[in-house]
Every structure is written in C-alpha cells, then in structure tokens.
Design an enzyme around this catalytic site. Structure first.
Site, PDB file in Angstrom:
ATOM      1  N   TYR B 145       0.839  -1.196   0.000  1.00 38.42           N
ATOM      2  CA  TYR B 145       0.000   0.000   0.000  1.00 38.42           C
ATOM      3  C   TYR B 145       0.886   1.263   0.000  1.00 38.42           C
ATOM      4  O   TYR B 145       1.707   1.428   0.906  1.00 38.42           O
ATOM      5  CB  TYR B 145      -0.889  -0.050   1.245  1.00 38.42           C
ATOM      6  CG  TYR B 145      -1.581   1.219   1.652  1.00 38.42           C
ATOM      7  CD1 TYR B 145      -1.384   1.740   2.928  1.00 38.42           C
ATOM      8  CD2 TYR B 145      -2.470   1.879   0.802  1.00 38.42           C
ATOM      9  CE1 TYR B 145      -2.039   2.902   3.337  1.00 38.42           C
ATOM     10  CE2 TYR B 145      -3.120   3.043   1.211  1.00 38.42           C
ATOM     11  CZ  TYR B 145      -2.893   3.547   2.473  1.00 38.42           C
ATOM     12  OH  TYR B 145      -3.537   4.688   2.883  1.00 38.42           O
ATOM     13  N   ASP B 230      -0.915  -5.916   9.638  1.00 38.26           N
ATOM     14  CA  ASP B 230      -2.042  -5.060   9.236  1.00 38.26           C
ATOM     15  C   ASP B 230      -3.132  -6.001   8.745  1.00 38.26           C
ATOM     16  O   ASP B 230      -2.998  -6.621   7.686  1.00 38.26           O
ATOM     17  CB  ASP B 230      -1.575  -4.106   8.126  1.00 38.26           C
ATOM     18  CG  ASP B 230      -2.704  -3.209   7.611  1.00 38.26           C
ATOM     19  OD1 ASP B 230      -3.889  -3.610   7.697  1.00 38.26           O
ATOM     20  OD2 ASP B 230      -2.400  -2.119   7.098  1.00 38.26           O
ATOM     21  N   ILE B 232      -6.487  -5.175   8.303  1.00 35.32           N
ATOM     22  CA  ILE B 232      -7.689  -4.370   8.106  1.00 35.32           C
ATOM     23  C   ILE B 232      -8.664  -4.935   7.082  1.00 35.32           C
ATOM     24  O   ILE B 232      -9.796  -4.485   6.996  1.00 35.32           O
ATOM     25  CB  ILE B 232      -7.370  -2.903   7.745  1.00 35.32           C
ATOM     26  CG1 ILE B 232      -6.744  -2.788   6.351  1.00 35.32           C
ATOM     27  CG2 ILE B 232      -6.476  -2.271   8.797  1.00 35.32           C
ATOM     28  CD1 ILE B 232      -6.509  -1.326   5.937  1.00 35.32           C
ATOM     29  N   LYS B 268     -12.380  -0.774   6.026  1.00 34.96           N
ATOM     30  CA  LYS B 268     -12.545  -1.693   4.908  1.00 34.96           C
ATOM     31  C   LYS B 268     -13.575  -2.774   5.214  1.00 34.96           C
ATOM     32  O   LYS B 268     -14.449  -3.063   4.418  1.00 34.96           O
ATOM     33  CB  LYS B 268     -11.205  -2.357   4.557  1.00 34.96           C
ATOM     34  CG  LYS B 268     -10.066  -1.384   4.404  1.00 34.96           C
ATOM     35  CD  LYS B 268     -10.282  -0.395   3.256  1.00 34.96           C
ATOM     36  CE  LYS B 268      -9.112   0.572   3.140  1.00 34.96           C
ATOM     37  NZ  LYS B 268      -9.333   1.570   2.075  1.00 34.96           N
TER      38      LYS B 268
END
Lengths: 475, 480
Positions: B145, B230, B232, B268
């Site tokens: 990302y 991460d 998410i 998300k």
C-alpha cells in the site's frame, strides 16, 4: 529484551509527574452525592458542563443532525464513506461561522483555511511538526497548560522555553519577558521558531488586552518567528472586557500574515471534548497545505462533522448558545469567587475560562514549591478536592492553584464550598479562636448573596470583600 | 521569508508522485450515470460499498445507537464529555468481539489491549513511533500500500526496506526474500526494528497460508524484531481458504509475544472510512501503554465509539453482517474476474480484499515501468477508468494493476466492463482483423452467457478458478 523506541521508553508523555497523585486520589474515591458523599470532588478538569440541557433540547428538535434517525439516514452512506482530508465543506463553513460569531463578527474566517485535527491536542502537535525541526524551540508564557510539554515536544523533538510572567503585574506578558526568554534560548543555542500564547489564558482565566496583543504581534514580526494563538476558550469570556483575538489584531498592526496561526477546538467552548473536534487555522498557505495532509493522522469523524455542521449552521442556536453559555459561566464564576472571598480566599481577577486562579500564598508554611505541594496534598487528602497546583503550570511563584468551577452541578459546588469553608474555619480557628460567633453569621449571609448574582452589579472579587476578619487575623 | 519545518517543506507526504494524475483525471471528470456518462470511473479507491442497505436497516431498528434520538439522548452529555484515552469499555469490548468473530472465534481478543488511533493511517504512524527511532527501519514485503511510505516515515523519520516478492511465486513472502532484505538493510547501516505484513494483502487480495505465517513468525522471533500485522481486510475474505491471523499463529509457534502487534480498522471491513476507527492491538504491555498515551492525538470520536459499540455488541447483526458482506464481495469478485477473463484479462487468484491484481503484462509495449505508465495513461484517458499501476505499490515487475470492484453499484460495474471489453476488442482488432465475425458471435455469446452465469455466482462451490481466462479466449490466443 525487546527493543522499542526512545520516544516510547522515555517520559516525554509527561505522566510520571507528581501531579497525577491528585488524579489517582480522585479515581480511587470519586465524589458521588449519594454513593460516595465523602469522595474527592473533581476540580482539576476544565470541562464546560453548564449548557447541556440547552444543547439536548436542540438535538431533540433536529433529528436531521443525526445519521441514524429517519430524517438523517439517507446521508449515512455518503458520510460513512467521506474521508477527504479537506473535511466536509458544510463542516468547515459552520466552524468558520461559529469562530466569527464568538468574536462578535468583528472578523470573518475563511472555511478553506480550516484544517481538522485530533482535538486541540492533535492540533498543537501538528502545528509543531509544521513549523519547527527537532531541537528548535517555541517560547511559551508561564503559567501554561501542562499538556503543552507533551503535545508540543514528545514526538516532535521540539523544545519549549518559558516566558516568565509574574504575579506582581498580574502575570502580564511584557516585552521585557519576551526578550529575556528569546535571549535565554539563544544562549542555550536553541533556535526560536515561534511563540505560543493561550488567550483566554489557561490557567489564569484572563484575556490579553489589545495593547499586549499588539506588542506580541510586533515582537514576533520583528523576530520573524511564528505566532500560535490557542484560542480554545474564546467563547468562555463571560464578562467585560470583550475578548480580542489575534485575528482582529493583525488587521490593525503591520505584520507578515504567514507567521500567524490559530488553534481552536469545540472541547471547551461547547463542552464536547469527547467528539475530538480540533482545528488549525493558518494564514500561511503552505502551512494550511501541509497541515491538511498531516490531518490524515487525526481527522474528525465524519459522523461528528455532520452533527457539528448541522448544529453550528443554525444561526439562532449559535447566537442563543453563546449568550446562554456566558450567562451560566458568569453566574457560576461570581458565586464561586464571592463565596471564596467570604472565607478570605482571593483569586486573580478574571472574566473567562472554566476555572479560577486561586491565591493561597498566605496559607503556605513557607514560600517554596515544596510547601505548595504539602498544601496541595492537604487539599486533596483532607479537604478532598482535586485542584491543580501552580507548579504544574510552571508558575514562577508558589501558592497559586487552578480550580475548575464549570464541571459540576450546583449541589456539588455547594459541597465543595462547604468543605473549603470548613477547612478555612479550622485553619483560622487554630489561629484566632474567639472569632467563632462571627463565623456563624457569615454562613447565613452567604445564602442571601446568591440573589445578587443575577445582575452584573458585582464588585471585583480580586481581594476578599468585605475584608474578612479571618484574613485580618493573619496579616 | 518565513521558515517552516523540514518535514513541512519536504515531500514526505508522498503526494508529488505521478500517480496523482489518475486522481486528477477522475476529479475533473468523474463518472455519473446521468450527468456524466463519459466520465472517469473510479476503480482506484478501495472502499466497501456493498452492505449499506443492510447497515441502514439495522440503524433504523436501533435508535439507541445514536446520541441524538429520544432513545439515545440521555447519553449525550456523558458521551460528549468522555475523552478518556482508554476508550469506552463497551467500545473496546465490541471491537474485541468483532475481531474474534471475524476470525471465526478461533482466538479471543482482550478489550484492554485495544488502543484507538486516527484510522489505520494514525495506527501505523503510532506503531512506528512506538517501535523505532528516526533512522531505524521496518521491512515491508512488496507490492505494498503506497500510504505506508507516508504513514510510517513522514513524521517519524523511520525508513522502509522492501522485501521483494515475485510474480513467479505468486508474490508469496519467502524466507529467502526476508533474509535478503534484512541483509540489505544491514549493508545500508540501517537497524531493522520490525517487519510489517498486510494480511489479507493490499494490493494482491490474497491471504497468507499457515506455513508462510509460521515462517514469518519464526523469522522475526529469531531476529528479535517486531511483527506488525495489518489485518484491516480480515473480514473481506469471501471464499476459502479461510483467513489465518497472526493472533492464531502465535498460539501454535514458539515466539516472544512482546514482538507481536496488530493494526486494525473498520474502514474496509465495515465500510466506514469516514468514521476514523483505527485500532492498535499489541501483545506487548509497554507498547499498549505507550500507544494509549499517544492515542490522545487521534482518539475515536466518542459519538462514533457509542455507535460502533451498540452496533458491534449486537451478536445477530455481527454474525449476519459478516456473512452478507462475504456474499456480496464473492458475487462481485466472481462476476468481475470472470467477465475480464472472457476478454482475455487474467488476474492473480485471490479470495479477499476489495480489489483484484490485474495482469496486463501482455499489453505492455515492452517490459518496463515506462511502458506500464504509458498503458496506465491510456487506461485513464481512453478507457476512462482510474486504476492503480503496480509501480505505485513498489511491485518489482511492470504490468500489474490494482482494480477496485466493491466501491460502485452494479450498473457502474457494467459500464466499466463494457469499456474494458471495447478497449480489448479494439486492441486486438488492429492485430487480427479477420476474427471480426467470431468476435461478434463472441459478443453475443458473452452477453448471453454473462446473464446465465450470474446465477452460477450464488454458490461459492460451483465456481471455477478465474486464475487464467476460461474458456481459453481466442483473443488471447491471437496475441501469444
């Protein structure tokens, strides 16, 4: 052994200070009128609790302010998805309008200069990140809000240099004090990047007069350093003289606007600390642009932006709220300071803020900060009030205490005053026992005085009025 | 001249990159079915828009979730005043419960380890501040990302060192790649403090298998460096294989829990990016403690904490939402990838995320990133779709594009697909004109088979892998 960062292992978070003792005392035994009537009363938290009924009434009459009501749910999806760091236009317009109204519409604020942050806490850190490099410094007049030590320094590496203000001239910010601080920074090889003022002042509750403000603007302009004006208590000015904002002064004094920045929030003026509505307003385009990008780390929840936009766009509500809030604060302040004066306790003359700067110098065993801490522990443990000692605000002189008055209902205020009165009587009893009968009549006169508070015909509570026999006994 | 900070005048904010061209194209001419039917369709924003009807229905049935209704207003004052950085207990309990349910209740999360932050953006910065000093480094597998470059580095001074993952291994994180990155950091005199993995992956949409995760945990434990997971996109895993969280693996592999931290968010999984609900969950007490203090810079609005607490404490809603979300994502993903395969466009086989990792290597003029940028500009300006080029994710190989599919309604998806089809057909027309009649019959069979196939999407079981185009498209054959 697992290694984490220096920032994490150090104590820049500021919580290792002795001042947390007061909070611990409160947390282990908080006052409750029924469950814990002997608990510690919280007078160390600057909250504005006086206008909630007014606000709740508006909320009930405006279901469209919520995303979860039938009237508002059609905006739920677009709001839940809205993460643009520019912020909702209607939110920025509403906040800009509110800021203008709080300043009597003497200035207009541009919605496009409004940048969001995680409360005023996030705003201060963000401004420090934008203006100064690690190792550079800001000047901050004392006494000042203890949170600045953490907010401006912890993760930024920026230093703070105090501008020492003295009780002898009511803690005015003088040119001499500013110059002295600037010099001191130079001697310590610290590059000064800006000056941070809090106006209205926390902890003093006073406002800066026009000449002082002009003097400050001239100073920063000459030195070509930034001026950050923390104006989060702007709407808490409940009495003349009228609040003067930096935003007004820069219209009157020659100055490079690229140096001017305002920190704002709805935590104090409206009583919404939980909603985390922090604002950075800068007259410097590059700072607005940079701050806006940084705001990603602490944007205001779009759900809250929507509520605030609806609320502060309602002109009638805003006008009435500002008036109502001033009135409630005025009444509470007057009652509190007068009651204190009746038992010989004075405070700095103030017309703003959610607290008073109480003068207990006479009660110190000796003129030292150790004596101040001793007195403070007595207040917490015996009088059972959590107040904040002046040393936690870097005050240059011991004996001052910040006492919050807007974060409790009337009954709790009465209990607090009773405890103070009892304490002072006991304290003076030890000095002058034969004044006993006079004290009893003094108690009676307290309740009569409450009605006097409806009108502005108040004498200054700066020194006890009338000159209390209790005080006379000591001097 | 007025002086600001180096952080302010530098470009650590990351917005000076060419990738913003796509955004500008979209912003100047955004698609609208009626007002601007020729506008640019946004396929570069990883948003989850598929479950709002479901959520709105719940809201209408639960007025107590709002502070502004008759049922909720009695909590207005205490909530408006609540600024304790520990966060509301009911909020932390609800989030901990949600996190557990998303992992099939195979692990339990402790509400007292839940720390708030300003979205996942704030969470990542906060973790970097807690774990690393300026000049120290975190390892990050590519592609990753682009926001990490800003979130982890900008104001912290921390460095990122890529762990190169290759398409030949389906971009899996190998031990070799991690060791190579660690070595590279050492050579550059960078002290590595941790490894950051995103699982499910953005931009790949894939999840890490158990073996890979175990290997990662062993690696960081051996090197005594932190592991930041991460997660998410955890609830966006819409199909088998099942998501495996770091929180599960550390129960199975010997490891120092003080090294383990999870970044979470509701942006998300639930589709609430505007509400800024970021979470740092650490197994390290000192980190929880420090992060909690830092959270003051980006607490979740108490108004939002109240809404989320009420919503996520409703077990029925939780359970149904997770299922509904998976189903919607599954259907949309299947339809999109299958339609692309019909015109010869493949993508990395994936079962999570809000996007696919589209393989356009065959369309590159040459195997260079310049050619990728050229192709990208064509996609933006001619096909009028804002997709994200692989180079913006630090992909080591040109030709890959991340394309989001969950941020639009069905009609817009159809328009996007139709534009892609036209583009591909036009592209191949110039190469093989005599396939014309076959293509028209293909077009017909496409539309017929498309509608018929849509019904197949109702069950996950009956779907073939879209990994390679199915059936082998004549269009593709023409090029190879």
């Amino acid at each position: 052994m697992v290694a984490i960062s220096k920032i994490a292992t150090g104590n820049g978070h500021g919580e290792d200070s002795p001042y947390f003792d007061g909070w611990k005392a409160y947390e282990t035994n908080p006052f409750h009128p029924i469950d814990r009537p002997d608990g510690v009363i919280q007078m160390g938290l600057a909250e504005n609790q006086l206008c909630f009924n007014f606000i709740k009434k508006w909320v009930m009459e405006h279901p469209e302010a919520s995303l979860c009501s039938a009237e508002g749910v059609n905006k739920f999806e677009e709001t839940a998805l809205f993460q643009d760091y520019h912020g909702m236009p209607e939110f920025r317009e509403a906040v800009a309008k509110f800021m203008g109204k709080v300043r009597g519409d003497r200035v207009k604020f541009d919605p496009d200069r409004i940048v969001m942050s995680g409360g005023a806490t996030g705003a201060h850190e963000m401004v420090a990140f934008c203006l100064a490099d690690p190792g550079e410094a800001f000047l901050v007049p004392t006494p000042y809000y203890p949170g600045f030590d953490r907010d401006l320094r912890w993760r930024t590496g920026v230093e703070l240099v105090p501008v020492v203000c003295e009780s002898s001239n009511n803690f005015k910010i003088t040119r001499a004090a500013l110059e002295a601080a600037y010099e001191k920074a130079k001697e310590a090889n610290l590059r000064v990047k800006g000056l941070l003022i809090t106006n209205p002042s926390n902890p003093l509750g006073t406002i800066l007069d026009r000449d002082t403000l002009k003097g400050i603007v001239k100073f920063i302009n000459e030195k070509n350093i930034h001026l950050i004006g923390d104006e989060i208590y702007a709407a808490t000015v409940f009495m003349e003289p009228e609040f003067v904002s930096i935003s007004e002064i820069i219209e009157e004094v020659e100055c490079n606007r690229d140096l001017i920045h305002i920190v704002y929030s709805l935590s104090k003026d409206m009583g919404f600390p939980g909603f985390r509505v922090g604002i950075v307003y800068s007259y410097n385009d590059a700072v607005v642009s940079c701050a806006r990008k940084m705001s990603s780390f602490g944007l205001v929840s779009s759900q809250t932006q929507h509520l605030i936009a609806t609320m502060l766009s309602d002109d009638d509500f805003v006008d009435s709220f500002i008036v109502e809030s001033k009135e409630q604060l005025f009444k509470r302040h007057k009652y509190f300071t007068l009651s204190l004066s009746q038992v010989g306790i004075g405070s700095l003359k103030s017309n703003a803020g959610l607290f008073i700067w109480m003068d207990l110098r006479k009660l110190l065993k000796e003129k030292t900060f150790d004596a101040e801490m001793d007195l403070w522990r007595v207040i917490i443990n015996e009088v059972k009030l959590n107040v904040s000692p002046g040393s936690s605000f870097h005050c240059d002189e011991p004996g001052w205490f910040r006492v919050c008055f807007a974060n409790m209902d009337d009954n709790t205020m009465e209990v607090a005053l009773l405890r103070i009165t009892t304490f002072m009587h006991k304290h003076n009893e030890a000095m002058v026992p034969r004044k006993l009968c006079r004290r009893a009549s003094l108690k009676l006169s307290l309740s009569r005085r409450r009605d006097d508070f409806m009108s502005q015909n108040m004498m200054s509570p700066h020194s006890p009025i009338p000159q209390s026999p209790l005080v006379r006994a000591r001097t």
